[in-house]
Scaffold this motif. Sequence first.
Motif, PDB file in Angstrom:
ATOM      1  N   ILE A  28      -7.668 -26.846  -0.330  1.00 27.16           N
ATOM      2  CA  ILE A  28      -7.809 -27.283   1.063  1.00 27.16           C
ATOM      3  C   ILE A  28      -6.903 -26.445   1.946  1.00 27.16           C
ATOM      4  CG2 ILE A  28      -7.533 -29.187   2.687  1.00 27.16           C
ATOM      5  CD1 ILE A  28      -8.165 -31.104   0.449  1.00 27.16           C
ATOM      6  N   ASP A  29      -7.510 -25.706   2.865  1.00 30.29           N
ATOM      7  CA  ASP A  29      -6.761 -24.892   3.819  1.00 30.29           C
ATOM      8  C   ASP A  29      -6.523 -25.738   5.069  1.00 30.29           C
ATOM      9  OD1 ASP A  29      -5.781 -23.110   5.682  1.00 30.29           O
ATOM     10  OD2 ASP A  29      -7.089 -21.467   5.048  1.00 30.29           O
ATOM     11  N   LEU A  30      -5.340 -26.353   5.153  1.00 32.03           N
ATOM     12  CA  LEU A  30      -5.063 -27.237   6.280  1.00 32.03           C
ATOM     13  C   LEU A  30      -5.058 -26.489   7.610  1.00 32.03           C
ATOM     14  CD1 LEU A  30      -2.328 -29.734   5.037  1.00 32.03           C
ATOM     15  CD2 LEU A  30      -4.720 -30.187   5.549  1.00 32.03           C
ATOM     16  N   SER A  31      -4.593 -25.248   7.603  1.00 32.02           N
ATOM     17  CA  SER A  31      -4.570 -24.469   8.846  1.00 32.02           C
ATOM     18  C   SER A  31      -5.984 -24.259   9.371  1.00 32.02           C
ATOM     19  CB  SER A  31      -3.893 -23.114   8.609  1.00 32.02           C
ATOM     20  OG  SER A  31      -2.545 -23.292   8.250  1.00 32.02           O
ATOM     21  N   GLN A  32      -6.893 -23.938   8.473  1.00 29.57           N
ATOM     22  CA  GLN A  32      -8.289 -23.748   8.876  1.00 29.57           C
ATOM     23  C   GLN A  32      -8.905 -25.069   9.331  1.00 29.57           C
ATOM     24  OE1 GLN A  32     -11.163 -22.836   5.739  1.00 29.57           O
ATOM     25  NE2 GLN A  32     -12.159 -21.360   7.083  1.00 29.57           N
ATOM     26  N   LEU A  33      -8.577 -26.148   8.615  1.00 32.20           N
ATOM     27  CA  LEU A  33      -9.100 -27.463   8.985  1.00 32.20           C
ATOM     28  C   LEU A  33      -8.616 -27.868  10.362  1.00 32.20           C
ATOM     29  CD1 LEU A  33     -10.610 -30.052   8.236  1.00 32.20           C
ATOM     30  CD2 LEU A  33      -8.506 -30.869   7.151  1.00 32.20           C
ATOM     31  N   ILE A  34      -7.329 -27.632  10.638  1.00 25.68           N
ATOM     32  CA  ILE A  34      -6.768 -27.968  11.943  1.00 25.68           C
ATOM     33  C   ILE A  34      -7.491 -27.215  13.044  1.00 25.68           C
ATOM     34  CG2 ILE A  34      -4.699 -27.699  13.392  1.00 25.68           C
ATOM     35  CD1 ILE A  34      -3.064 -28.289  10.836  1.00 25.68           C
ATOM     36  N   GLU A  35      -7.771 -25.939  12.811  1.00 22.15           N
ATOM     37  CA  GLU A  35      -8.467 -25.143  13.832  1.00 22.15           C
ATOM     38  C   GLU A  35      -9.880 -25.656  14.050  1.00 22.15           C
ATOM     39  OE1 GLU A  35      -9.909 -20.540  14.650  1.00 22.15           O
ATOM     40  OE2 GLU A  35      -8.161 -20.943  13.398  1.00 22.15           O
ATOM     41  N   GLN A  36     -10.580 -25.956  12.963  1.00 20.17           N
ATOM     42  CA  GLN A  36     -11.955 -26.431  13.070  1.00 20.17           C
ATOM     43  C   GLN A  36     -12.048 -27.758  13.806  1.00 20.17           C
ATOM     44  OE1 GLN A  36     -12.992 -26.425   8.891  1.00 20.17           O
ATOM     45  NE2 GLN A  36     -14.034 -24.456   9.048  1.00 20.17           N
ATOM     46  N   VAL A  37     -11.036 -28.609  13.608  1.00 25.37           N
ATOM     47  CA  VAL A  37     -11.047 -29.931  14.228  1.00 25.37           C
ATOM     48  C   VAL A  37     -10.455 -29.906  15.632  1.00 25.37           C
ATOM     49  CG1 VAL A  37     -10.137 -32.280  14.070  1.00 25.37           C
ATOM     50  CG2 VAL A  37     -10.990 -31.133  12.014  1.00 25.37           C
ATOM     51  N   SER A  38      -9.322 -29.229  15.783  1.00 24.50           N
ATOM     52  CA  SER A  38      -8.542 -29.331  17.011  1.00 24.50           C
ATOM     53  C   SER A  38      -9.148 -28.598  18.200  1.00 24.50           C
ATOM     54  CB  SER A  38      -7.119 -28.815  16.780  1.00 24.50           C
ATOM     55  OG  SER A  38      -6.456 -29.599  15.820  1.00 24.50           O
ATOM     56  N   TYR A  39      -9.644 -27.386  17.980  1.00 23.50           N
ATOM     57  CA  TYR A  39     -10.124 -26.599  19.107  1.00 23.50           C
ATOM     58  C   TYR A  39     -11.233 -27.310  19.884  1.00 23.50           C
ATOM     59  CZ  TYR A  39      -7.325 -22.427  18.229  1.00 23.50           C
ATOM     60  OH  TYR A  39      -6.281 -21.550  18.111  1.00 23.50           O
ATOM     61  N   PRO A  40     -12.306 -27.765  19.229  1.00 26.68           N
ATOM     62  CA  PRO A  40     -13.353 -28.453  19.998  1.00 26.68           C
ATOM     63  C   PRO A  40     -12.894 -29.770  20.615  1.00 26.68           C
ATOM     64  CG  PRO A  40     -13.817 -28.552  17.639  1.00 26.68           C
ATOM     65  CD  PRO A  40     -12.693 -27.593  17.818  1.00 26.68           C
ATOM     66  N   ILE A  41     -11.966 -30.476  19.942  1.00 21.95           N
ATOM     67  CA  ILE A  41     -11.517 -31.761  20.481  1.00 21.95           C
ATOM     68  C   ILE A  41     -10.622 -31.556  21.701  1.00 21.95           C
ATOM     69  CG2 ILE A  41     -10.104 -33.798  20.021  1.00 21.95           C
ATOM     70  CD1 ILE A  41     -11.189 -33.856  17.218  1.00 21.95           C
ATOM     71  N   TYR A  42      -9.684 -30.627  21.609  1.00 22.25           N
ATOM     72  CA  TYR A  42      -8.842 -30.341  22.776  1.00 22.25           C
ATOM     73  C   TYR A  42      -9.695 -29.817  23.923  1.00 22.25           C
ATOM     74  CZ  TYR A  42      -4.183 -31.009  20.772  1.00 22.25           C
ATOM     75  OH  TYR A  42      -3.042 -31.557  20.260  1.00 22.25           O
ATOM     76  N   ASP A  43     -10.681 -28.999  23.613  1.00 24.34           N
ATOM     77  CA  ASP A  43     -11.570 -28.472  24.646  1.00 24.34           C
ATOM     78  C   ASP A  43     -12.350 -29.592  25.317  1.00 24.34           C
ATOM     79  OD1 ASP A  43     -13.112 -26.359  26.050  1.00 24.34           O
ATOM     80  OD2 ASP A  43     -14.753 -27.065  24.770  1.00 24.34           O
ATOM     81  N   LYS A  44     -12.730 -30.594  24.538  1.00 28.08           N
ATOM     82  CA  LYS A  44     -13.531 -31.698  25.069  1.00 28.08           C
ATOM     83  C   LYS A  44     -12.729 -32.607  25.994  1.00 28.08           C
ATOM     84  CE  LYS A  44     -16.324 -35.648  23.543  1.00 28.08           C
ATOM     85  NZ  LYS A  44     -16.886 -36.363  22.369  1.00 28.08           N
ATOM     86  N   TYR A  45     -11.479 -32.876  25.637  1.00 29.72           N
ATOM     87  CA  TYR A  45     -10.725 -33.908  26.355  1.00 29.72           C
ATOM     88  C   TYR A  45      -9.700 -33.380  27.360  1.00 29.72           C
ATOM     89  CZ  TYR A  45     -12.817 -37.276  23.208  1.00 29.72           C
ATOM     90  OH  TYR A  45     -13.716 -38.056  22.530  1.00 29.72           O
ATOM     91  N   PHE A  46      -9.408 -32.074  27.337  1.00 26.83           N
ATOM     92  CA  PHE A  46      -8.386 -31.557  28.247  1.00 26.83           C
ATOM     93  C   PHE A  46      -8.863 -30.320  28.983  1.00 26.83           C
ATOM     94  CE2 PHE A  46      -5.899 -33.780  24.969  1.00 26.83           C
ATOM     95  CZ  PHE A  46      -5.135 -34.616  25.767  1.00 26.83           C
TER      96      PHE A  46
END
Length: 208
Positions: A127-145
């Motif tokens: 499990i690549d947590l760094s890759q997972l964080i990018e896959q999850v965080s970028y679209p969510i931050y883009d959506k809400y902020f």
Amino acid sequence: MLNRILVTLTLSSLITAGSVLPSLNFTKAIAQESSETPQSKPDASVTTVISPEKRALIKELLEITESSKNANQVMESMVRSELPKMVSTILKTVPALNSDRPEVQKQFSDIVSRMAIKYRDRVIKQIDLSQLIEQVSYPIYDKYFTESELRDIIGFYKSSTGKKAISVLPQIMLDSMSRTNDILLPKMSRIMTEIITEELLNALPKPK
């Protein structure tokens, strides 16, 4: 089961938020998402293009809040504290290991330890947590902020208070999880006992 749910929520909040204030916003947002009907949810196949400027802001925020480091710390804590409990619960259903004999208990303990170590090692490798964080965080931050709001958040985390919030976040989340368990589990156990008692009473033959 509640322990596993809370651990999962803890790690998820660190992955998507990486910080105290954003995590609160995302908790509310996730609750709103879950209340939507399937028809009202956006098409998952549609990919939103994030502007280079906004992507750079999100990247800076994730780096400032040490999202990868925090997620790894929580993952390690989960493996150390929760995994042995989960494995023990599963193994106790095996008749050959369900014994009070010292030799069986020793074997049981050794199996739990080996499984916990194997699980930790394979999670780290697979499990690549760094890759997972990018896959999850970028679209969510883009959506809400917006870009302006991201700059405000970054400004906060560059302050002394913001830096402290980042440093203590993992322990805050773990302490909150532990405290929640201490408060909720006895109450949930009592409620379940009440329900079981009611059902058993209803199942008994009524006196004639």
